[in-house]
Design a protein around this motif. Structure first.
Motif, PDB file in Angstrom:
ATOM      1  N   PRO B  28      45.439  49.156  39.847  1.00 43.69           N
ATOM      2  CA  PRO B  28      45.375  49.341  41.306  1.00 43.69           C
ATOM      3  C   PRO B  28      45.069  48.068  42.089  1.00 43.69           C
ATOM      4  N   SER B  29      44.440  47.089  41.469  1.00 42.33           N
ATOM      5  CA  SER B  29      44.110  45.894  42.238  1.00 42.33           C
ATOM      6  C   SER B  29      45.245  44.882  42.237  1.00 42.33           C
ATOM      7  N   THR B  30      46.349  45.181  41.564  1.00 47.76           N
ATOM      8  CA  THR B  30      47.438  44.196  41.530  1.00 47.76           C
ATOM      9  C   THR B  30      48.450  44.440  42.640  1.00 47.76           C
ATOM     10  N   HIS B  31      48.146  45.357  43.563  1.00 43.56           N
ATOM     11  CA  HIS B  31      48.934  45.514  44.800  1.00 43.56           C
ATOM     12  C   HIS B  31      50.420  45.649  44.531  1.00 43.56           C
ATOM     13  N   GLY B  32      50.784  46.611  43.729  1.00 45.98           N
ATOM     14  CA  GLY B  32      52.192  46.731  43.438  1.00 45.98           C
ATOM     15  C   GLY B  32      52.373  46.639  41.945  1.00 45.98           C
ATOM     16  N   VAL B  33      53.266  45.800  41.538  1.00 45.99           N
ATOM     17  CA  VAL B  33      53.553  45.770  40.118  1.00 45.99           C
ATOM     18  C   VAL B  33      53.479  44.349  39.572  1.00 45.99           C
ATOM     19  N   LEU B  34      52.347  43.737  39.732  1.00 49.05           N
ATOM     20  CA  LEU B  34      52.103  42.430  39.118  1.00 49.05           C
ATOM     21  C   LEU B  34      51.462  42.661  37.756  1.00 49.05           C
ATOM     22  N   ARG B  35      51.959  41.943  36.759  1.00 47.13           N
ATOM     23  CA  ARG B  35      51.316  42.023  35.454  1.00 47.13           C
ATOM     24  C   ARG B  35      50.715  40.665  35.151  1.00 47.13           C
ATOM     25  N   LEU B  36      49.423  40.654  34.893  1.00 48.20           N
ATOM     26  CA  LEU B  36      48.771  39.423  34.478  1.00 48.20           C
ATOM     27  C   LEU B  36      48.385  39.581  33.016  1.00 48.20           C
ATOM     28  N   VAL B  37      48.801  38.626  32.204  1.00 46.92           N
ATOM     29  CA  VAL B  37      48.378  38.639  30.812  1.00 46.92           C
ATOM     30  C   VAL B  37      47.184  37.708  30.719  1.00 46.92           C
ATOM     31  N   LEU B  38      46.038  38.286  30.371  1.00 52.18           N
ATOM     32  CA  LEU B  38      44.812  37.488  30.320  1.00 52.18           C
ATOM     33  C   LEU B  38      44.417  37.256  28.875  1.00 52.18           C
ATOM     34  N   GLU B  39      44.028  36.038  28.562  1.00 49.14           N
ATOM     35  CA  GLU B  39      43.376  35.800  27.285  1.00 49.14           C
ATOM     36  C   GLU B  39      41.893  35.710  27.595  1.00 49.14           C
ATOM     37  N   ILE B  40      41.094  36.582  26.956  1.00 49.29           N
ATOM     38  CA  ILE B  40      39.688  36.633  27.324  1.00 49.29           C
ATOM     39  C   ILE B  40      38.797  36.368  26.119  1.00 49.29           C
ATOM     40  N   ASP B  41      37.685  35.736  26.429  1.00 46.37           N
ATOM     41  CA  ASP B  41      36.645  35.487  25.434  1.00 46.37           C
ATOM     42  C   ASP B  41      35.445  36.278  25.914  1.00 46.37           C
ATOM     43  N   GLY B  42      35.245  37.471  25.346  1.00 46.36           N
ATOM     44  CA  GLY B  42      34.254  38.367  25.908  1.00 46.36           C
ATOM     45  C   GLY B  42      34.729  38.805  27.272  1.00 46.36           C
ATOM     46  N   GLU B  43      33.961  38.491  28.296  1.00 50.78           N
ATOM     47  CA  GLU B  43      34.433  38.847  29.642  1.00 50.78           C
ATOM     48  C   GLU B  43      34.927  37.629  30.411  1.00 50.78           C
ATOM     49  N   VAL B  44      34.994  36.483  29.745  1.00 48.21           N
ATOM     50  CA  VAL B  44      35.387  35.258  30.438  1.00 48.21           C
ATOM     51  C   VAL B  44      36.883  35.016  30.224  1.00 48.21           C
ATOM     52  N   VAL B  45      37.579  34.695  31.307  1.00 48.89           N
ATOM     53  CA  VAL B  45      39.017  34.466  31.230  1.00 48.89           C
ATOM     54  C   VAL B  45      39.284  33.063  30.686  1.00 48.89           C
ATOM     55  N   VAL B  46      40.119  32.979  29.642  1.00 48.54           N
ATOM     56  CA  VAL B  46      40.462  31.675  29.067  1.00 48.54           C
ATOM     57  C   VAL B  46      41.805  31.186  29.602  1.00 48.54           C
ATOM     58  N   ARG B  47      42.782  32.093  29.662  1.00 48.21           N
ATOM     59  CA  ARG B  47      44.093  31.722  30.198  1.00 48.21           C
ATOM     60  C   ARG B  47      44.669  32.911  30.971  1.00 48.21           C
ATOM     61  N   VAL B  48      45.559  32.608  31.906  1.00 49.14           N
ATOM     62  CA  VAL B  48      46.230  33.648  32.684  1.00 49.14           C
ATOM     63  C   VAL B  48      47.718  33.337  32.714  1.00 49.14           C
ATOM     64  N   ALA B  49      48.547  34.323  32.454  1.00 40.83           N
ATOM     65  CA  ALA B  49      49.982  34.124  32.616  1.00 40.83           C
ATOM     66  C   ALA B  49      50.529  35.267  33.463  1.00 40.83           C
TER      67      ALA B  49
END
Lengths: 169, 402
Positions: B28-49
């Motif tokens: 719901p927070s992506t306002h439509g149909v955005l897909r973010l692929v997150l690489e996470i370390d615990g709760e910390v974001v390492v990379r975003v695509a």
């Protein structure tokens, strides 16, 4: 192209370049890469410089250091069935001078590729991927040249003029 | 510069430390149909695509098969929150190709409605952004005012959202009789309504903790990544096309351009709220000074004739028939026309080959470029901050995917 028309085009280019010699982009390109500018046009208040394909990264860097700090837009026009077929178009903006300049690179159908300018403006990343996706022009040196808008398994490049508007059925 | 480029495809890492998380396309927070692929370390974001294209409808290709005037309704559908900005940018580009002068009344109407569109878009942004961050009330307040703006759009163009009100050479119709009073009433109430929103958010400690110092983006990075509009001004770059490269008569209006040096989500919030106040000022000036006169250029082969003229004059009927069946030819050329939309620099690159259909129309949409900055904003932060960062760039997937 016959040599007569080529000559004429050269004269036209020199006239435009001379008239806009004060323009920082023209001045910088004339000083650093005098042979890179193949054509120059000034229509409807917009300056268009056609740059040699192998010199686009240098040209962008030169224009950038001349004050055009912002890459607004990067796209392509397909002039099928004319040759060279693709016109990759760069719209650059100078926030300090409040001016725009358009750089063009003509790309032949047989080898649709041009160097990526992501090293000059990282903003070109998505734009080059979009052009690759929709026109099939490859950008050498791009870090992640994959389809952007269409699914990976899609066949063809829809914004090419020989791709039907309704798609293939 | 290389570190600003979005990472290549994210694949499952071959160690146990990090994992891949798909955010969207139905989040719901992506306002439509955005897909973010997150690489996470615990709760910390390492990379975003970011992965986009779910709303791609091939509008640029469709434009090439339509007459110039038939493209106007397509431009509405690119950005469903600011249709008038898309209409305006396209019409200005074609008018530049035609070298057509638009009457002053049409220009002022365009400015007035552009600013109402900006208010409409910012209201939706404010409501949804606050809702993403847990402040549900603001959404209801914002949509109350937005509803009135949409009713005005409905009155003036017959459509709430897909207005198609600006046409090549002017605007479609004379505004209705009560238009002035309604807009005046709206513009009078808006400043205090904006105070109301600010009361709910500006001093709210929960909101402040969610946005201050989050999603940092320096001015150099913003320029290198093609960021424009409020996010750019929130990074301290004083650049607004309405003031710096005026179009459609904006040079006649007095307004200031809000800038902030904080570079975070908070700064983008402050800049946008200030911008709403400035929009009210511009719209009030446009309403006060709205000149009398024609609403369409005097170019019978390009603008449709009035209904009355068409029914009484042979020539007008012929022009009408010709425009509808054959369109109008536009001289060959290439133009790039940029305007300041609610989200930043919107540019239309139009190429004509001298026929009645555009050879190529390319839209430079602001959030398409701004989305590239999402990685810079999110890496090293918590997943919850990604939601704040997406909201702060005011993303509209319709214009990203086209």
């Amino acid at each position: 192209m016959t040599s007569a028309t080529e000559n004429e085009q050269g004269q036209q280019r020199d006239a435009v370049l001379q008239a806009h010699g004060q323009n920082p982009a023209v001045a910088a390109l004339q000083a650093k890469l005098p042979k890179a500018v193949l054509d120059a046009q000034f229509n409807l208040g917009e300056l268009t410089l056609t740059v040699a394909r192998e010199e686009i990264v240098n040209a962008c860097r030169t224009v950038q250091s001349a004050g055009f700090n912002f890459m607004s837009d990067l796209t392509c026009v397909d002039w099928y069935p004319n040759h060279p077929r693709f016109q990759v178009t760069y719209h650059l903006l100078s926030m300090s001078l409040k001016q725009r300049v358009r750089l063009c690179v003509m790309v032949p159908e047989g080898d649709p590729s041009v160097d990526s300018i992501t090293s000059v403006w990282p903003a070109a990343n998505f734009y080059e991927r979009e052009v690759f996706d929709l026109f099939g022009v490859r950008f050498g040196g791009h870090p992640n040249l994959r389809r952007l808008l269409l699914p990976d398994e899609f066949q063809g490049n829809p914004l090419r003029k020989d791709f039907p508007v309704e798609g293939y059925r | 510069m290389a570190e600003l480029l979005t990472a290549p495809d994210l694949v499952a890492p071959d160690q146990d430390r990090t994992m891949i998380l798909n955010m969207g396309p139905q989040h719901p927070s992506t306002h439509g149909v955005l897909r973010l692929v997150l690489e996470i370390d615990g709760e910390v974001v390492v990379r975003v695509a970011p992965d986009i294209g779910y709303l791609h409808t091939g509008i640029e290709k469709t434009c090439e098969a339509k007459f110039y005037q038939q493209v106007v309704p397509l431009t509405d559908r690119i950005d469903y929150l600011s249709p008038m900005h898309n209409n305006l940018c396209y019409c200005l580009a074609v008018e530049k190709l035609l070298q057509l002068e638009v009457p002053e009344r049409a220009q002022w109407l365009r400015v007035l409605l552009s600013e109402l569109t900006r208010l409409n878009s910012h209201l939706v942004w404010l409501g949804t952004h606050a809702m993403d961050l847990g402040a549900l009330t603001v959404f209801l307040y914002c949509f109350r005012e937005r509803e009135e703006i949409l009713r005005i759009f409905d009155d003036i163009s017959g459509q709430r959202m897909m207005t198609s009100y600006f046409r090549v050479g002017g605007v479609a119709l004379e505004p209705p009789l009560d238009f002035h009073d309604r807009v005046r009433r709206l513009l009078k109430t808006l400043p205090e309504r904006i105070d109301e929103y600010e009361n709910l958010l500006t001093g709210n400690p929960i909101f402040i903790n969610r946005v201050k110092g989050v999603g940092l983006l320096s001015a150099e990075d913003a320029i290198a990544l093609g960021v424009t509009g409020p996010p750019l001004r929130a990074s301290g770059v004083d650049w607004d096309l309405r003031r710096d490269m005026p179009y459609s008569g904006y040079e006649k209006f007095q307004f200031s351009v809000p800038v902030s040096n904080d570079c975070d989500v908070w700064a983008r919030y402050v800049v946008r709220v200030q911008e709403m106040r400035e929009s009210v000022k511009i719209a009030t000036q446009a309403l006060d000074g709205l000149p009398e006169g024609r609403i369409k250029a005097d170019a019978p082969k390009i603008t449709l004739p009035d209904r009355e003229a068409m029914k009484t004059q042979m020539e007008a009927l012929i022009h009408h028939f010709k425009i509808v069946t054959e369109g109008f030819a536009v001289p060959a050329g290439q133009v790039y026309q940029a305007i300041e939309s609610s989200r930043g620099e919107m540019g239309y690159f139009a190429v004509s080959d001298g026929t009645a259909k555009p050879y190529r129309v390319h839209m430079r949409n602001p959030t398409f470029a701004t989305l590239q900055a999402i990685e810079k904003m999110c890496v090293g932060r918590l997943i919850a901050d990604v939601v704040a960062a997406i909201g702060s760039i005011d993303i509209v997937l319709g214009e990203i995917d086209r």
